[in-house]
Design an enzyme around this catalytic site. Structure first.
Site, PDB file in Angstrom:
ATOM      1  N   SER A 112      25.122  38.771 -11.654  1.00 14.89           N
ATOM      2  CA  SER A 112      24.492  40.210 -11.609  1.00 14.89           C
ATOM      3  C   SER A 112      23.073  40.612 -11.465  1.00 14.89           C
ATOM      4  O   SER A 112      22.966  41.772 -11.078  1.00 14.89           O
ATOM      5  CB  SER A 112      24.741  40.891 -13.033  1.00 14.89           C
ATOM      6  OG  SER A 112      25.996  40.547 -13.484  1.00 14.89           O
ATOM      7  N   GLU A 135       4.351   0.331  25.205  1.00 15.74           N
ATOM      8  CA  GLU A 135       3.924   1.674  25.149  1.00 15.74           C
ATOM      9  C   GLU A 135       3.013   1.740  26.385  1.00 15.74           C
ATOM     10  O   GLU A 135       2.591   2.988  26.986  1.00 15.74           O
ATOM     11  CB  GLU A 135       2.682   1.639  24.017  1.00 15.74           C
ATOM     12  CG  GLU A 135       3.470   1.850  22.676  1.00 15.74           C
ATOM     13  CD  GLU A 135       4.126   3.181  22.551  1.00 15.74           C
ATOM     14  OE1 GLU A 135       3.846   4.188  23.206  1.00 15.74           O
ATOM     15  OE2 GLU A 135       4.983   3.287  21.642  1.00 15.74           O
TER      16      GLU A 135
END
Length: 765
Positions: free
Chosen positions: A397, A113
């Site tokens: 529907s 890092e």
């Protein structure tokens, strides 16, 4: 040449000077000098301006305390009453003191890092230049960025990682705070803060907790390979997760860390090779050690689907909910959510435990997602399949008000008594016959009757008259779209989610404005910045269209009108809605219903429910009782919601006129050609009201009398050719066409299995 003719040395010198342009060099040298001075001046000016701007921004940087550096970055999610419903990283946190963190883990973190960590003072200019150069020439390989470990710690402690916050101001404040952190804390303390704060995937924060979650051990019990993996995970915890099905990337990242440790001379190449030879899955603990949920008083399963969508929404907005330590206020009604969960899992009868459901509830006034259920009996799955937002099941529907009758009123100004034909229909260009659930045709009928009874052929004939283009525009305004063009089949089957239906029906409920559904009301970042989110609404239909659709859909709940949702009728509740079922495709080896839907609304809530099986082709299909589950779940939830927040009846807009046609109260747009043929009905009763006569609401004065309902039912199959005042024969003729005698139909509450007319066909219920 004589000696007297030879030029002397002094003569040659003078000649050289005579030939030289004395003005050229000074003029050229002065210009270059001025350019250089100008460049230096601009650089100095930019440096001074940049420095001034840096300190200006730094002066407004938030304060940072030890508790913030050492604290956990938990994102907290709240309901609409400010109650905590979820905390990310709620696992028991194991904080490791500096003495409990092995040197190899510290070395691994620094190597991968921030390898100059022990040399800089919070900000590393060399690192920044190196990262910029590597990025320009593509040599970084994702190893390191420009931020130091100290800067990363500051970002995790007080800032958001949202893309919108990646500004010069934020970078200046981050750098300033990093410098100050380095002044007040030792390198060992800073490294320890970082190791205990970073997000490690699966809701875990800190490497000590991660050691327990992944390996069931403390950090000092891990070997070099396991420590290297943990050190490399913060860059992308999901990508490098050793529990994932694909461990290739976790292995690669572990090896990158080991190689970085070799370059920094923390370990030998032989040690790295030995650690790299170990399988990435060695030592993983399926029981996750001693980690456990702290809890919030809310079961994860109850809110799983809603929280999943909130997290997705946060990431879409550029936030990292796992690292940013956010306070997220949502629109969730927790009490309604609990009731919905209990009803689906316990109270309401389903065909089997394997039968599934997806439910969405929105507020028609603003689009807020009030409650959501992604499934039932889902086991221990967290953030699993959310059936409330999936769009791979046909809506049956429930599409008819959206694709057919809504556009017919909006664009063609059809009245509720417009005659439509329920006669044999073959899809143009094919030999496919469209059928209904009862395999019968009913001849001429009103638009209201066709919608209430959910007849397929009249719906498709209506869509033909509206036109696909106008129907597409109408549903697009309601947040519904698809890649492929719509067809006539879309008039009885749209592939949309319960959430989309709920939001679209909400526009009918509120008088014609579509609100985009949303979950989050505000986000507060660690530095106190608050982002508010407001409703996004747009009028998509006239008030007349919304009101007339609503008046027709009230009849769906009335058995006297052969409404398909009479089982969901609630005394005193002013509601409108639509059912939907879909059939198995022909040739599938299955018959009957594959999906069942119920969508309905009051002025305060819009609910859409889907029920069915996740793998319908490997499932028995829905029985008559199975079809009812969507209706019964809707009824249970609407009964609860309206009892908490009762909705009044809808008021007729001044653009709509009530008229009497064949003794029935119908509705027509004022000044339309149909309005001129019938006398206005000024009576107070509302023949389409779905509330009972016992209702104590203000709408009861508009309820239809029992005798009139009986009269309507007895005449519902007759051709409407008269009104409360006698219309001319020409008017009557234009208002009605030839009709066929009505055929008896099966019970609306228990429809017979339909003949499939194609994949995903609505069966008319």
């Amino acid at each position: 040449m004589t000696n007297n003719d030879q030029p002397t040395r002094s003569d040659r010198h003078r000649a050289d000077y005579d030939d030289y342009d004395y003005d050229d060099e000074p003029r050229h040298g002065g210009l270059v000098k001025r350019i250089i001075l100008w460049i230096l001046g601009i650089i100095i000016l930019l440096f001074v301006a940049g420095t001034a701007l840096f300190f200006y921004y730094a002066s407004s940087a938030p304060r940072i305390s030890r508790s913030e550096l050492a604290g956990q970055n938990t994102t907290t999610i709240y309901d609409d009453q400010n109650r905590v419903i979820s905390r990310l990283g709620a696992q028991k946190r194991e904080y490791a003191t500096s003495g409990e963190v092995p040197d190899n883990l510290k070395h691994a973190v620094v190597a991968i890092e921030d390898r100059r960590f022990y040399k800089h003072h919070g900000v590393d200019p060399i690192r920044i230049m190196g990262a910029a150069t590597a990025n320009i020439f593509g040599r970084s390989a994702g190893m390191q960025g420009g931020s130091t470990l100290t800067q990363q710690l500051v970002k995790l402690s007080v800032f958001s990682t949202a893309a919108s916050d990646r500004t010069f101001k934020r970078k200046a404040q981050e750098a300033w705070l990093a410098i100050n952190v380095e002044r007040h804390f030792s390198k060992n303390q800073i490294l320890n803060f970082y190791i205990n704060k970073v997000y490690m995937g699966n809701g875990v924060y800190g490497m000590q907790t991660a050691a327990q979650y992944y390996y069931g051990k403390d950090l000092d019990e891990l070997d070099l390979s396991q420590q290297a993996l943990l050190a490399g995970m913060p860059q992308s915890p999901t990508y490098y997760n050793p529990l994932s099905s694909n461990t290739k990337y976790a292995t690669q990242r572990r090896n990158e860390v080991l190689n970085a440790m070799v370059r920094s001379k923390y370990i030998s190449q032989a040690q790295a090779n030995q650690a790299a030879s170990e399988s990435i899955t060695d030592g993983l603990d399926p029981d996750h050690g001693n980690t456990s949920n702290n809890g919030t008083g809310v079961k994860e399963k109850v809110i799983d689907a809603y929280v999943k969508q909130v997290l997705a929404d946060l990431e879409a907005k550029g936030y990292n909910p796992y690292n940013d330590g956010l306070k997220v206020h949502t629109n969730l009604d927790l009490d309604a959510q609990k009731h919905l969960y209990d009803a689906a899992n316990n109270s309401v009868s389903f065909q089997s435990d394997q039968m599934q459901t997806g439910v969405a509830v929105t507020d028609p006034h603003n689009g807020q997602v009030v409650a959501m259920l992604g499934g039932r009996h889902t086991g221990n799955v967290v953030y699993g399949l959310n059936r409330a937002v999936q769009t791979n099941r046909s809506s049956g529907s429930t599409a008819k008000p959206l694709m057919d009758y809504g556009p017919a009123i909006e664009y063609l100004q059809w009245p509720t008594f417009k005659r439509v034909q329920d006669t044999r229909f073959v899809y143009p260009g094919t030999n496919k016959v469209l059928r209904d659930f009862d395999n019968q045709y009913k001849g001429s009928m009103t638009m209201r009757e066709a919608l209430v009874q959910s007849r397929n052929v009249p719906a498709i004939r209506t869509l033909q008259e509206v036109g696909i283009k106008r129907a597409t525009d109408f549903v697009s305004g309601l947040g519904i779209s698809q890649k492929d063009p719509y067809t006539l089949q879309s008039g009885i089957a749209l592939y949309i989610s319960p959430l989309q239906i709920s939001a679209a029906y909400g526009a009918f409920a509120n008088g014609g404005t579509y609100y985009k559904p949303y979950y989050i009301s505000s986000i507060t970042t660690q530095d106190g910045n608050v982002k508010q989110f407001n409703p996004q609404g747009k009028r998509t239909m006239s008030k007349a269209t919304a009101y007339m659709i609503t008046e027709m859909l009230k009849g769906v709940f009335n058995a006297s009108e052969q409404g398909s949702a009479s089982d969901a009728k609630l005394d005193g509740v002013n509601q409108a809605g639509k059912t939907g079922t879909t059939n198995y495709p022909s040739g599938s080896g299955h018959s009957g219903a594959m999906d069942s839907w119920m969508a309905g609304y009051t002025k305060n809530y819009s609910i859409a429910v889907w029920t069915g099986y996740d793998h319908p082709m490997q499932s028995p299909g829905l029985s008559d009782q199975g079809i009812k589950s969507a209706i019964l779940l809707y009824r249970d939830l609407m009964d609860y919601l309206d009892s908490q927040n009762h909705a009044s009846n809808w008021s007729m807009p001044d653009t709509v006129e009530a008229v009497r046609v064949n003794g029935k109260r119908q509705f027509v747009i004022k000044d339309s050609k149909w309005a001129l043929e019938y006398a206005a009905d000024d009576s107070d009763d509302d023949s389409d009201q779905d509330t009972s006569s016992s209702s104590s609401t203000s709408s009861s004065s508009r309820s239809e009398s029992s005798s009139e309902r009986d009269s309507e039912n007895s005449s519902s199959r007759t051709e409407e050719s008269s009104s409360s005042r006698t219309a001319s024969s020409a008017s009557a003729s234009s208002a009605s066409s030839s009709s066929a005698p009505a055929a008896s139909s099966s019970s609306a509450s228990a429809p017979a299995p339909a003949q499939s007319a194609g994949n995903g066909n609505g069966n008319g219920q």
